[in-house]
Design a protein around this motif. Structure first.
Motif, mmCIF file in Angstrom:
data_model
loop_
_atom_site.group_PDB
_atom_site.id
_atom_site.type_symbol
_atom_site.label_atom_id
_atom_site.label_comp_id
_atom_site.label_asym_id
_atom_site.label_seq_id
_atom_site.Cartn_x
_atom_site.Cartn_y
_atom_site.Cartn_z
ATOM 1 N N ASN A 113 49.941 26.443 -27.693
ATOM 2 C CA ASN A 113 50.438 27.597 -26.960
ATOM 3 C C ASN A 113 49.414 27.949 -25.879
ATOM 4 O O ASN A 113 48.240 28.200 -26.174
ATOM 5 C CB ASN A 113 50.634 28.771 -27.928
ATOM 6 N N HIS A 114 49.860 27.958 -24.632
ATOM 7 C CA HIS A 114 48.991 28.194 -23.474
ATOM 8 C C HIS A 114 48.224 29.515 -23.593
ATOM 9 O O HIS A 114 47.049 29.603 -23.220
ATOM 10 C CB HIS A 114 49.871 28.194 -22.214
ATOM 11 N N MET A 115 48.884 30.563 -24.109
ATOM 12 C CA MET A 115 48.247 31.879 -24.219
ATOM 13 C C MET A 115 47.182 31.892 -25.316
ATOM 14 O O MET A 115 46.120 32.494 -25.158
ATOM 15 C CB MET A 115 49.293 32.971 -24.488
ATOM 16 N N GLN A 116 47.443 31.210 -26.420
ATOM 17 C CA GLN A 116 46.416 31.067 -27.459
ATOM 18 C C GLN A 116 45.213 30.321 -26.905
ATOM 19 O O GLN A 116 44.068 30.642 -27.226
ATOM 20 C CB GLN A 116 46.971 30.293 -28.660
ATOM 21 N N ALA A 117 45.488 29.326 -26.066
ATOM 22 C CA ALA A 117 44.407 28.510 -25.513
ATOM 23 C C ALA A 117 43.476 29.335 -24.629
ATOM 24 O O ALA A 117 42.255 29.161 -24.661
ATOM 25 C CB ALA A 117 44.988 27.331 -24.736
ATOM 26 N N HIS A 118 44.044 30.253 -23.816
ATOM 27 C CA HIS A 118 43.197 31.130 -23.001
ATOM 28 C C HIS A 118 42.230 31.913 -23.890
ATOM 29 O O HIS A 118 41.080 32.142 -23.533
ATOM 30 C CB HIS A 118 44.053 32.112 -22.194
ATOM 31 N N ILE A 119 42.706 32.319 -25.052
ATOM 32 C CA ILE A 119 41.869 33.104 -25.969
ATOM 33 C C ILE A 119 40.842 32.218 -26.668
ATOM 34 O O ILE A 119 39.655 32.551 -26.759
ATOM 35 C CB ILE A 119 42.762 33.844 -26.997
ATOM 36 N N LEU A 120 41.297 31.060 -27.141
ATOM 37 C CA LEU A 120 40.397 30.184 -27.910
ATOM 38 C C LEU A 120 39.435 29.389 -27.028
ATOM 39 O O LEU A 120 38.534 28.720 -27.540
ATOM 40 C CB LEU A 120 41.221 29.262 -28.822
ATOM 41 N N ALA A 121 39.595 29.493 -25.703
ATOM 42 C CA ALA A 121 38.603 28.899 -24.786
ATOM 43 C C ALA A 121 37.206 29.440 -25.078
ATOM 44 O O ALA A 121 36.196 28.795 -24.781
ATOM 45 C CB ALA A 121 38.985 29.192 -23.330
ATOM 46 N N HIS A 122 37.142 30.633 -25.674
ATOM 47 C CA HIS A 122 35.853 31.239 -26.036
ATOM 48 C C HIS A 122 35.103 30.425 -27.083
ATOM 49 O O HIS A 122 33.913 30.661 -27.297
ATOM 50 C CB HIS A 122 36.066 32.663 -26.568
ATOM 51 N N PHE A 123 35.788 29.484 -27.752
ATOM 52 C CA PHE A 123 35.143 28.731 -28.823
ATOM 53 C C PHE A 123 34.698 27.332 -28.381
ATOM 54 O O PHE A 123 34.241 26.537 -29.197
ATOM 55 C CB PHE A 123 36.061 28.688 -30.054
ATOM 56 N N ILE A 124 34.822 27.062 -27.080
ATOM 57 C CA ILE A 124 34.211 25.847 -26.529
ATOM 58 C C ILE A 124 32.696 26.044 -26.568
ATOM 59 O O ILE A 124 32.192 27.100 -26.175
ATOM 60 C CB ILE A 124 34.684 25.606 -25.076
ATOM 61 N N MET A 333 59.750 20.081 -28.627
ATOM 62 C CA MET A 333 60.281 20.366 -27.293
ATOM 63 C C MET A 333 59.387 21.358 -26.550
ATOM 64 O O MET A 333 58.861 22.288 -27.170
ATOM 65 C CB MET A 333 61.686 20.992 -27.399
ATOM 66 N N ALA A 334 59.272 21.186 -25.252
ATOM 67 C CA ALA A 334 58.598 22.194 -24.417
ATOM 68 C C ALA A 334 59.391 23.487 -24.464
ATOM 69 O O ALA A 334 60.613 23.475 -24.640
ATOM 70 C CB ALA A 334 58.491 21.683 -22.986
ATOM 71 N N SER A 335 58.683 24.621 -24.336
ATOM 72 C CA SER A 335 59.354 25.918 -24.399
ATOM 73 C C SER A 335 58.772 26.840 -23.330
ATOM 74 O O SER A 335 57.614 27.230 -23.403
ATOM 75 C CB SER A 335 59.165 26.537 -25.788
ATOM 76 N N ALA A 336 59.607 27.177 -22.328
ATOM 77 C CA ALA A 336 59.141 27.967 -21.189
ATOM 78 C C ALA A 336 58.719 29.376 -21.583
ATOM 79 O O ALA A 336 57.854 29.981 -20.949
ATOM 80 C CB ALA A 336 60.234 28.036 -20.120
ATOM 81 N N ARG A 337 59.314 29.908 -22.650
ATOM 82 C CA ARG A 337 59.021 31.299 -23.055
ATOM 83 C C ARG A 337 58.362 31.380 -24.435
ATOM 84 O O ARG A 337 58.567 32.342 -25.162
ATOM 85 C CB ARG A 337 60.309 32.130 -23.045
ATOM 86 N N LEU A 338 57.574 30.404 -24.748
ATOM 87 C CA LEU A 338 56.891 30.357 -26.061
ATOM 88 C C LEU A 338 56.047 31.614 -26.271
ATOM 89 O O LEU A 338 55.306 32.026 -25.392
ATOM 90 C CB LEU A 338 56.005 29.114 -26.093
ATOM 91 N N LYS A 339 56.172 32.212 -27.441
ATOM 92 C CA LYS A 339 55.416 33.421 -27.792
ATOM 93 C C LYS A 339 54.189 33.057 -28.622
ATOM 94 O O LYS A 339 54.178 32.038 -29.299
ATOM 95 C CB LYS A 339 56.291 34.389 -28.605
ATOM 96 N N ILE A 340 53.185 33.946 -28.591
ATOM 97 C CA ILE A 340 52.024 33.762 -29.478
ATOM 98 C C ILE A 340 52.505 33.977 -30.909
ATOM 99 O O ILE A 340 53.210 34.915 -31.178
ATOM 100 C CB ILE A 340 50.903 34.775 -29.130
#
Length: 340
Positions: A113-124, A333-340
């Protein structure tokens, strides 16, 4: 499992940047981004053009990411890709490429999930950057999203506030368009805001209940204000551009910080992390730092290259999911409106 080196290829194609990254465990070995300049002349992302450009860029970008990481594709343990949210045509390019490569290499496929990824970028893992401890509040601010998320662990996240109309990045871009600035306008407004008086022109903040945001009324207020002033003085924008930008930025940051203050008060959480492209804004970074003094917050801002859309953040989620054995089926499947 974690005692060996795990190599993850991340692929990000949610909007107009094609990106591929290779991580060894939680360390980035390469993070390649191909930006699409073609959208600048249209003043916004054109979905059809974006998906075509992804098709052209994805093979060379993945190839370069592997070469920079100095590994072969046969050394990869899994492929992580952005499943959504985003532009459907763009997501489909990344999804189908990731599926084909994982299938060909007979290694796991991991949907992110793209939005989760923005948050978990902190763990790089990055020298000089701290990871936020759980639980923390994450504010994701970008051209497509504005959310406050309560993060209890890597995979338990609750959206406690979000925009009911436009995203904050859109408020920047539309305001910039009204002022005749190029696209994207955020960096230009930020630069000029530092030279102007933030209290020159007071804009009213929208009244929205709870932790949600609204920016559509703010954009309209900017439009009417500029139209009125230009009618009285055709050179108003040119003569006052820095002060206008400073006032716009001051109001936007005020809206964001007010909601963060409320979220922190309601949850009792004082660890605040931000992510998304707008978190590169210098005014927001300064306001967060000020919050440390004023409200006792501890704030976390990822390294600049991991704030905008990039595959490094996709790969770190891939690594964390790999450790859990959380893999995707090949019919995902890809999902344009995927929720967290």
């Amino acid at each position: 499992m974690s005692s060996q080196n795990i190599y993850i290829l991340g692929i990000e194609s949610s909007c107009d940047d094609t990106s591929a990254a290779v991580l060894c465990n939680n360390v980035v070995l390469s993070n390649v981004v191909a930006s699409q300049k073609i959208h600048e002349e249209f003043g916004g992302v054109v979905p059809e053009l974006a998906s075509r450009a992804h098709q052209q860029n994805i093979v060379p970008v993945v190839d370069r990411a592997l070469k920079q990481a100095n590994i072969s594709k046969e050394q990869l343990h899994a492929i992580a890709f952005t499943r959504g949210p985003g532009l459907m045509g763009s997501l489909l390019v990344g999804t189908s490429f990731a599926k084909s490569l994982a299938y060909g290499l007979t290694i796991p496929l991991i949907d992110v999930n793209h939005m989760q990824a923005h948050i978990l970028a902190h763990f790089i893992k990055e020298d000089g950057f701290q990871h936020p401890p759980f639980p923390f509040l994450a504010m994701t601010i970008s051209g497509g999203h504005t959310q406050i998320v309560k993060v209890d662990n890597y995979f338990k996240m609750d959206v406690i506030g979000e925009t009911i109309d436009d995203a904050v990045g859109e408020a920047y871009d539309k305001s910039g368009k009204i002022l005749g600035l190029g696209y994207p306008a955020g960096p230009e407004i930020d630069k000029r805001a530092q030279l102007g008086n933030p209290k020159a022109y007071p804009f009213t903040k929208p009244r929205v209940e709870g932790l949600n945001f609204s920016f559509s009324g703010f954009k309209t207020a900017v439009l009417y204000f500029i139209q009125r002033e230009v009618k009285n003085n055709p050179n108003f924008i040119e003569e006052n551009l820095n002060d206008i930008c400073a006032s716009i930025q001051y109001t936007i940051i005020g809206i964001l910080i007010d909601k963060l203050k409320l979220a922190s008060k309601q949850t009792g959480i004082k660890h605040i992390a931000i992510g998304g492209g707008v978190s590169a804004n210098s005014g927001i970074r300064r306001a967060l730092k000020a919050g440390e003094q004023k409200f006792g917050w501890t704030t976390y801002v990822p390294k600049f290259e991991f704030t905008t859309d990039n595959a490094g953040m996709i790969a770190i989620v891939g690594y964390l999911k790999y450790l859990e054995g959380d893999f995707a089926a090949h019919d995902v499947m890809a999902s344009a409106r995927l929720k967290i």
